[in-house]
Design an enzyme around this catalytic site. Sequence first.
Site, PDB file in Angstrom:
ATOM      1  N   ARG A  53      -0.572   2.149   6.259  1.00 50.81           N
ATOM      2  CA  ARG A  53      -1.700   2.368   7.187  1.00 50.81           C
ATOM      3  C   ARG A  53      -1.582   1.478   8.411  1.00 50.81           C
ATOM      4  NH1 ARG A  53      -6.216   2.544   2.353  1.00 50.81           N
ATOM      5  NH2 ARG A  53      -6.231   4.810   2.010  1.00 50.81           N
ATOM      6  N   GLU A  64      -7.091  11.147 -11.549  1.00 49.64           N
ATOM      7  CA  GLU A  64      -6.590  11.863 -10.373  1.00 49.64           C
ATOM      8  C   GLU A  64      -5.300  12.635 -10.683  1.00 49.64           C
ATOM      9  OE1 GLU A  64      -6.510   8.728  -7.445  1.00 49.64           O
ATOM     10  OE2 GLU A  64      -8.702   8.536  -7.501  1.00 49.64           O
ATOM     11  N   TYR A  74     -12.919  12.931  -4.547  1.00 49.19           N
ATOM     12  CA  TYR A  74     -13.674  11.861  -3.892  1.00 49.19           C
ATOM     13  C   TYR A  74     -15.121  11.766  -4.396  1.00 49.19           C
ATOM     14  CZ  TYR A  74     -10.070  10.507  -0.505  1.00 49.19           C
ATOM     15  OH  TYR A  74      -8.932  10.006   0.091  1.00 49.19           O
ATOM     16  N   ASN A 111      -6.433   7.956   7.912  1.00 48.88           N
ATOM     17  CA  ASN A 111      -5.697   6.769   7.429  1.00 48.88           C
ATOM     18  C   ASN A 111      -4.483   7.097   6.558  1.00 48.88           C
ATOM     19  OD1 ASN A 111      -7.090   7.417   5.136  1.00 48.88           O
ATOM     20  ND2 ASN A 111      -8.033   5.408   4.834  1.00 48.88           N
ATOM     21  N   THR A 129      -8.059  -0.111   3.829  1.00 42.89           N
ATOM     22  CA  THR A 129      -8.615   1.218   4.123  1.00 42.89           C
ATOM     23  C   THR A 129      -8.632   1.529   5.620  1.00 42.89           C
ATOM     24  OG1 THR A 129     -10.021   0.944   2.185  1.00 42.89           O
ATOM     25  CG2 THR A 129     -10.609   2.708   3.692  1.00 42.89           C
ATOM     26  N   LYS A 158      -2.072  12.338   3.408  1.00 44.88           N
ATOM     27  CA  LYS A 158      -3.201  13.137   3.890  1.00 44.88           C
ATOM     28  C   LYS A 158      -2.766  14.086   5.017  1.00 44.88           C
ATOM     29  CE  LYS A 158      -6.581   9.617   2.469  1.00 44.88           C
ATOM     30  NZ  LYS A 158      -7.710   8.749   2.887  1.00 44.88           N
ATOM     31  N   ARG A 195      -1.086  -0.062  -3.781  1.00 42.23           N
ATOM     32  CA  ARG A 195      -2.231  -0.394  -2.912  1.00 42.23           C
ATOM     33  C   ARG A 195      -1.797  -1.408  -1.852  1.00 42.23           C
ATOM     34  NH1 ARG A 195      -7.220   2.480  -3.003  1.00 42.23           N
ATOM     35  NH2 ARG A 195      -8.332   0.549  -2.581  1.00 42.23           N
ATOM     36  N   PHE A 204     -20.065   9.612   5.132  1.00 40.35           N
ATOM     37  CA  PHE A 204     -18.798  10.196   5.584  1.00 40.35           C
ATOM     38  C   PHE A 204     -18.235  11.237   4.615  1.00 40.35           C
ATOM     39  CE2 PHE A 204     -17.758   6.187   3.371  1.00 40.35           C
ATOM     40  CZ  PHE A 204     -16.867   6.633   2.396  1.00 40.35           C
ATOM     41  N   HIS A 208      -3.678   8.302   0.566  1.00 45.80           N
ATOM     42  CA  HIS A 208      -4.581   7.856  -0.501  1.00 45.80           C
ATOM     43  C   HIS A 208      -3.756   7.269  -1.635  1.00 45.80           C
ATOM     44  CE1 HIS A 208      -7.328   7.933  -3.935  1.00 45.80           C
ATOM     45  NE2 HIS A 208      -6.352   8.523  -4.587  1.00 45.80           N
TER      46      HIS A 208
HETATM   47  P1  GTP Z   1      -8.455   6.232  -0.529  1.00 47.77           P
HETATM   48  O1  GTP Z   1      -7.112   5.769  -0.992  1.00 47.77           O
HETATM   49  O2  GTP Z   1      -8.381   7.421   0.422  1.00 47.77           O
HETATM   50  O3  GTP Z   1      -9.428   6.439  -1.666  1.00 47.77           O
HETATM   51  O4  GTP Z   1      -8.984   5.032   0.388  1.00 47.77           O
HETATM   52  P2  GTP Z   1      -9.520   3.625  -0.085  1.00 47.77           P
HETATM   53  O5  GTP Z   1      -9.533   3.533  -1.589  1.00 47.77           O
HETATM   54  O6  GTP Z   1      -8.757   2.595   0.670  1.00 47.77           O
HETATM   55  O7  GTP Z   1     -11.000   3.669   0.476  1.00 47.77           O
HETATM   56  P3  GTP Z   1     -12.308   4.320  -0.171  1.00 47.77           P
HETATM   57  O8  GTP Z   1     -12.022   4.901  -1.515  1.00 47.77           O
HETATM   58  O9  GTP Z   1     -13.390   3.325  -0.031  1.00 47.77           O
HETATM   59  O10 GTP Z   1     -12.608   5.499   0.859  1.00 47.77           O
HETATM   60  C1  GTP Z   1     -12.040   6.775   0.687  1.00 47.77           C
HETATM   61  C2  GTP Z   1     -11.677   7.346   2.044  1.00 47.77           C
HETATM   62  O11 GTP Z   1     -12.861   7.648   2.742  1.00 47.77           O
HETATM   63  C3  GTP Z   1     -10.919   6.384   2.966  1.00 47.77           C
HETATM   64  O12 GTP Z   1      -9.536   6.426   2.766  1.00 47.77           O
HETATM   65  C4  GTP Z   1     -11.279   6.900   4.341  1.00 47.77           C
HETATM   66  O13 GTP Z   1     -10.442   7.999   4.684  1.00 47.77           O
HETATM   67  C5  GTP Z   1     -12.685   7.413   4.127  1.00 47.77           C
HETATM   68  N1  GTP Z   1     -13.683   6.438   4.526  1.00 47.77           N
HETATM   69  C6  GTP Z   1     -14.072   5.312   3.869  1.00 47.77           C
HETATM   70  N2  GTP Z   1     -15.033   4.672   4.527  1.00 47.77           N
HETATM   71  C7  GTP Z   1     -15.282   5.426   5.635  1.00 47.77           C
HETATM   72  C8  GTP Z   1     -16.184   5.308   6.716  1.00 47.77           C
HETATM   73  O14 GTP Z   1     -16.971   4.360   6.821  1.00 47.77           O
HETATM   74  N3  GTP Z   1     -16.127   6.309   7.681  1.00 47.77           N
HETATM   75  C9  GTP Z   1     -15.254   7.358   7.586  1.00 47.77           C
HETATM   76  N4  GTP Z   1     -15.248   8.286   8.555  1.00 47.77           N
HETATM   77  N5  GTP Z   1     -14.407   7.490   6.584  1.00 47.77           N
HETATM   78  C10 GTP Z   1     -14.409   6.553   5.626  1.00 47.77           C
HETATM   79 MG    MG Z   2     -10.394   4.988  -2.829  1.00 49.33          MG
END
Ligand code: GTP
Ligand code: MG
Length: 150
Positions: free
Chosen positions: A102, A126, A49, A112, A91, A9, A85, A57, A115
């Site tokens: 992370r 994707e 996304y 973070n 996350t 990212k 993962r 968010f 992705h």
């Molecule tokens: P990705 O690999 O980026 O998809 O992350 P993930 O699969 O571990 O988490 P998820 O798909 O649930 O969320 C996608 C992204 O949204 C996360 O990586 C974070 O950057 C962001 N995100 C998720 N939850 C929150 C939240 O509660 N607040 C904020 N600000 N960002 C969030």
């Molecule tokens: Mg995700």
Amino acid sequence: MERTFLMIKPDAVQRNLIGEVVSRIENKGLKLVAAKLFQANEELAKEHYSEHVEKPFFNGLVDFITSGPVFAMVVEGNNVVEVTRTLVGETNPAKAAPGTIRGDYGVDLGRNIIHGSDSNESAKREIGLWFNDAELNDYKLNNEAWVYEK
Ligand code: GTP
Ligand code: MG
């Protein structure tokens, strides 16, 4: 073998962490199939996304992902979605275990580092969004017998 989509990212690009993160993927024994430094537009970020469109968010996430170049990758290996993962970690970097990407490089949920696709189905979707077929390299690494039993 399966493929997955990983994206370093904008926060990690700005912090000069591309090399560190790619090293971890290579050191793990996984194979890079495609990679590019790429500025995503709003349309692509929203599509990527789209599962989070209703979340509070979402707009901030799209702004963040489009705020600078990302380093997009396709990575191949046995069971690669689960393996990556685990490598990426939880996350929220505040909770991610030390030793994960992370856990080692991030502090804040909204910054973070990376992705990673969460299923083979997401990975296919994707990869198709971020890369065209000509960008995907089919080749064999000669270390496979030393990474995989079968
Ligand atoms: P990705 O690999 O980026 O998809 O992350 P993930 O699969 O571990 O988490 P998820 O798909 O649930 O969320 C996608 C992204 O949204 C996360 O990586 C974070 O950057 C962001 N995100 C998720 N939850 C929150 C939240 O509660 N607040 C904020 N600000 N960002 C969030
Ligand atoms: Mg995700």
